[in-house]
Design a protein around this motif. Structure first.
Motif, PDB file in Angstrom:
ATOM      1  N   PRO A  18     -11.454   0.626   3.292  1.00 17.92           N
ATOM      2  CA  PRO A  18     -11.456   1.107   1.909  1.00 17.92           C
ATOM      3  C   PRO A  18     -12.167   2.451   1.775  1.00 17.92           C
ATOM      4  O   PRO A  18     -13.028   2.783   2.585  1.00 17.92           O
ATOM      5  N   LEU A  19     -11.797   3.197   0.737  1.00 19.77           N
ATOM      6  CA  LEU A  19     -12.389   4.524   0.519  1.00 19.77           C
ATOM      7  C   LEU A  19     -13.849   4.409   0.105  1.00 19.77           C
ATOM      8  O   LEU A  19     -14.634   5.323   0.310  1.00 19.77           O
ATOM      9  N   ASP A  20     -14.194   3.240  -0.502  1.00 18.36           N
ATOM     10  CA  ASP A  20     -15.477   3.120  -1.176  1.00 18.36           C
ATOM     11  C   ASP A  20     -16.221   1.872  -0.698  1.00 18.36           C
ATOM     12  O   ASP A  20     -16.526   0.994  -1.480  1.00 18.36           O
ATOM     13  N   GLY A  21     -16.474   1.756   0.605  1.00 20.05           N
ATOM     14  CA  GLY A  21     -17.273   0.647   1.132  1.00 20.05           C
ATOM     15  C   GLY A  21     -16.634  -0.702   0.926  1.00 20.05           C
ATOM     16  O   GLY A  21     -15.544  -0.958   1.424  1.00 20.05           O
ATOM     17  N   ARG A  22     -17.273  -1.573   0.150  1.00 18.63           N
ATOM     18  CA  ARG A  22     -16.819  -2.955   0.022  1.00 18.63           C
ATOM     19  C   ARG A  22     -15.955  -3.174  -1.208  1.00 18.63           C
ATOM     20  O   ARG A  22     -15.497  -4.289  -1.451  1.00 18.63           O
ATOM     21  N   ARG A  23     -15.786  -2.168  -2.053  1.00 19.48           N
ATOM     22  CA  ARG A  23     -15.000  -2.374  -3.262  1.00 19.48           C
ATOM     23  C   ARG A  23     -13.594  -1.820  -3.080  1.00 19.48           C
ATOM     24  O   ARG A  23     -13.437  -0.633  -2.765  1.00 19.48           O
ATOM     25  N   VAL A  24     -12.607  -2.681  -3.273  1.00 18.52           N
ATOM     26  CA  VAL A  24     -11.215  -2.281  -3.089  1.00 18.52           C
ATOM     27  C   VAL A  24     -10.594  -1.982  -4.443  1.00 18.52           C
ATOM     28  O   VAL A  24     -10.644  -2.806  -5.353  1.00 18.52           O
ATOM     29  N   ARG A  25     -10.023  -0.796  -4.569  1.00 21.58           N
ATOM     30  CA  ARG A  25      -9.334  -0.415  -5.806  1.00 21.58           C
ATOM     31  C   ARG A  25      -7.827  -0.499  -5.565  1.00 21.58           C
ATOM     32  O   ARG A  25      -7.320   0.103  -4.624  1.00 21.58           O
ATOM     33  N   MET A  26      -7.159  -1.242  -6.432  1.00 17.05           N
ATOM     34  CA  MET A  26      -5.755  -1.596  -6.159  1.00 17.05           C
ATOM     35  C   MET A  26      -4.929  -1.568  -7.437  1.00 17.05           C
ATOM     36  O   MET A  26      -5.419  -1.927  -8.500  1.00 17.05           O
ATOM     37  N   TYR A  27      -3.681  -1.152  -7.296  1.00 13.12           N
ATOM     38  CA  TYR A  27      -2.766  -1.091  -8.440  1.00 13.12           C
ATOM     39  C   TYR A  27      -1.470  -1.817  -8.103  1.00 13.12           C
ATOM     40  O   TYR A  27      -0.959  -1.703  -6.987  1.00 13.12           O
ATOM     41  N   THR A  28      -0.950  -2.552  -9.087  1.00 10.98           N
ATOM     42  CA  THR A  28       0.329  -3.254  -8.927  1.00 10.98           C
ATOM     43  C   THR A  28       1.250  -2.874 -10.071  1.00 10.98           C
ATOM     44  O   THR A  28       0.840  -2.924 -11.236  1.00 10.98           O
ATOM     45  N   CYS A  29       2.484  -2.503  -9.745  1.00  7.53           N
ATOM     46  CA  CYS A  29       3.471  -2.249 -10.794  1.00  7.53           C
ATOM     47  C   CYS A  29       3.858  -3.589 -11.415  1.00  7.53           C
ATOM     48  O   CYS A  29       4.390  -4.469 -10.742  1.00  7.53           O
ATOM     49  N   GLY A  30       3.584  -3.729 -12.690  1.00 11.66           N
ATOM     50  CA  GLY A  30       3.834  -5.001 -13.377  1.00 11.66           C
ATOM     51  C   GLY A  30       5.217  -5.057 -13.989  1.00 11.66           C
ATOM     52  O   GLY A  30       6.082  -4.235 -13.680  1.00 11.66           O
ATOM     53  N   PRO A  31       5.434  -6.037 -14.861  1.00 11.27           N
ATOM     54  CA  PRO A  31       6.780  -6.268 -15.400  1.00 11.27           C
ATOM     55  C   PRO A  31       7.147  -5.325 -16.544  1.00 11.27           C
ATOM     56  O   PRO A  31       6.270  -4.777 -17.208  1.00 11.27           O
ATOM     57  N   THR A  32       8.444  -5.146 -16.720  1.00 10.24           N
ATOM     58  CA  THR A  32       8.978  -4.524 -17.932  1.00 10.24           C
ATOM     59  C   THR A  32       9.351  -5.682 -18.844  1.00 10.24           C
ATOM     60  O   THR A  32      10.187  -6.505 -18.491  1.00 10.24           O
ATOM     61  N   VAL A  33       8.687  -5.765 -20.005  1.00 15.32           N
ATOM     62  CA  VAL A  33       8.761  -7.016 -20.770  1.00 15.32           C
ATOM     63  C   VAL A  33       9.886  -6.997 -21.805  1.00 15.32           C
ATOM     64  O   VAL A  33       9.650  -6.909 -23.002  1.00 15.32           O
ATOM     65  N   TYR A  34      11.130  -7.123 -21.305  1.00 12.24           N
ATOM     66  CA  TYR A  34      12.267  -7.238 -22.218  1.00 12.24           C
ATOM     67  C   TYR A  34      12.974  -8.560 -22.000  1.00 12.24           C
ATOM     68  O   TYR A  34      13.979  -8.852 -22.637  1.00 12.24           O
ATOM     69  N   ASN A  35      12.441  -9.375 -21.071  1.00  9.47           N
ATOM     70  CA  ASN A  35      13.058 -10.641 -20.720  1.00  9.47           C
ATOM     71  C   ASN A  35      12.033 -11.455 -19.945  1.00  9.47           C
ATOM     72  O   ASN A  35      10.948 -10.949 -19.669  1.00  9.47           O
TER      73      ASN A  35
END
Ligand SMILES: [Zn+2]
Length: 471
Positions: A18-35
């Protein structure tokens, strides 16, 4: 051994640092909420949950963001058709999504960010791109000029010249300079929602929301970005262009993409009639624990063939694991430990971790645990298992379940107080039953047995002690 990921960006298997020691920063593309999200979407979300849980298992802290896309063409079209405001319409499906996540035991990311609540951040990012000369305007819309961003599409190993040549005819009829140029800001259309901003009126394009929201919460550079493999191009190529174009810094270190799910060997599609939501499967009587197990059983970078047979087998596999756990918890075993079996269980813990460390090879990690359970059952039948071994084996199952989250049965649809409520009731009744039998009060013992039956629980008296299970 250290944790390694297959990185889509580099095409290499790399050690996770990780870039910052023990803390992991993460992103997930979530849903498009039309259904309602379909099971292919949920395969990806279960994968990112297993990733989350394994990072925690390894001792990392998490800062994880998922977006909810609540404005786009399909949402605008369908909310109009439903006669609802954008917010009323998207709230309905955003709420359903969170319910499905809970049913599948997908942990909530630290932030769930809705696009329409981050318009100012998107406007600011577009202004930064304008200042750097990476955009152009056409009829009130703003486009990203990919020719001004060297290395565009690197994540998808793109041949831009090929795209240009192949699309030449269409380009002539198009307001864009290059077919892969994409809208950052869309000019308002009559009857569509629009925001008045420093860029002029309009609404954001889809790609800009992920760049703006990820960097708001995670910083300009962060560790992991996940999504379905269908998002690599153009969505993730565009996120990289927007973020790195604005900051001049590397955007994300590790890109992890989850493969498609097939149903009975066929691609899910409306025309095949095989697009299933989680709700569809639950209505057919399938339980979320078995569905989660099926998703988890195939490594995320392999295509998963979802079958009805596979779901039945998953339920049977879970039953075997639960019965073994019950045996460990209730068997009257001799004290001490069998050294050979102790070594077997230690090797299983190592094997489980080696599997997971290898780019989350869930099939290998699960295989080790199932093989060990089979083996230990045989030794338990021969009376070789001792209390120390049972304790170590329970610890193995706890480790397994801290990542896979399948050992507790999903609540039945009728849900009588949930699983933990049921367990508490049963655990309270069993000693009363034992007491009644001890003092030969068979009427009381029968009454308690009846109460347990009413809870849907069957009690077995085995040579190892009393066991119970839900039927
Ligand atoms: Zn995204």
């Amino acid at each position: 051994m250290s944790l390694r990921f297959q990185n889509t960006l580099t095409g290499q298997r790399e050690e996770f640092v990780p870039l910052d020691g023990r803390r992991v920063r993460m992103y997930t593309c979530g849903p498009t909420v039309y259904n309602y999200a379909h099971i292919g979407n949920y395969r990806t979300f279960v994968f990112q949950d297993i990733l989350r849980r394994y990072l925690k298992y390894k001792g990392y802290e998490l800062l994880h963001v998922m977006n909810i896309t609540d404005v786009d063409d399909k949402i605008i079209r369908d909310s109009k058709a439903a006669g609802l405001s954008l917010r009323e319409f998207t709230d309905r499906f955003a709420h359903a999504f969170l319910e499905d996540m809970a049913a599948l035991r997908i942990d909530r990311p630290e932030y769930i960010a809705r696009a329409t609540e981050h318009i100012p951040e998107m406007v600011e990012l577009i202004q930064r791109l304008e200042a750097r000369g990476l955009t152009y305007r056409t009829d009130g819309s703003i486009y990203f000029r990919i020719a001004a961003f060297p290395g565009y599409g690197k994540i998808a190993r793109l041949d831009l010249e090929g795209i240009r040549a192949g699309a030449r005819v269409e380009v002539d009829e198009y307001e864009k300079e290059h077919p892969s140029d994409f809208a950052l800001w869309k000019a308002p259309k009559p009857g569509e929602p629009s925001w008045d901003t420093a860029l002029g009126p309009g609404r954001p394009g889809w790609h800009i929301e992920c760049s703006a929201m990820s960097m708001k919460y995670l910083g300009e550079s962060f560790d992991i970005h996940t999504g379905g493999t269908d998002l690599v191009f153009p969505h993730h190529a565009n996120e990289i262009a927007q973020s790195e174009g604005a900051t001049g810094k590397p955007f994300v270190k590790y890109w992890l993409h989850c493969e498609h799910l097939m149903v009975e060997g066929k691609k899910m599609s409306k025309s095949q009639g095989n697009v299933y939501s989680l709700r569809d499967l639950r209505e057919k009587g399938y339980r979320p624990d078995a569905i989660r197990y099926v998703f988890a059983s195939v490594p995320y970078r392999k295509q998963l063939n979802f079958t009805w047979d596979g779901l039945q087998q998953a339920a049977a596999s879970l039953e075997r694991l639960r019965n073994f756990r019950l045996r460990l918890q209730t068997a009257a075993l001799p004290e001490g430990q069998n050294e050979t079996l102790a070594a077997t269980i230690r090797a299983a813990v190592t094997g489980f971790e080696e599997g997971m460390d290898d780019d989350l090879n869930t099939a290998a990690a699960m295989g080790v645990v199932f093989e060990t359970v089979r083996n230990l059952n045989i030794h338990a039948d021969k009376g070789e298992l001792r209390t120390g071994n049972a304790k170590a084996a329970l610890d193995l199952l706890t480790r397994f379940d801290s990542v896979f989250q399948v050992l507790e049965p999903s609540a039945a649809a009728s849900g009588a107080g949930g699983d933990s409520g049921l367990a508490a009731k049963v655990e309270a009744l069993l000693p009363q039953r034992a007491e009644a039998r001890k003092r030969k009060d068979f009427a009381a013992a029968d009454r308690i047995r009846g109460e347990l039956q009413a809870l849907g629980v069957v009690v077995e008296d085995t040579k190892d002690g009393v066991r119970w299970k839900k039927v």
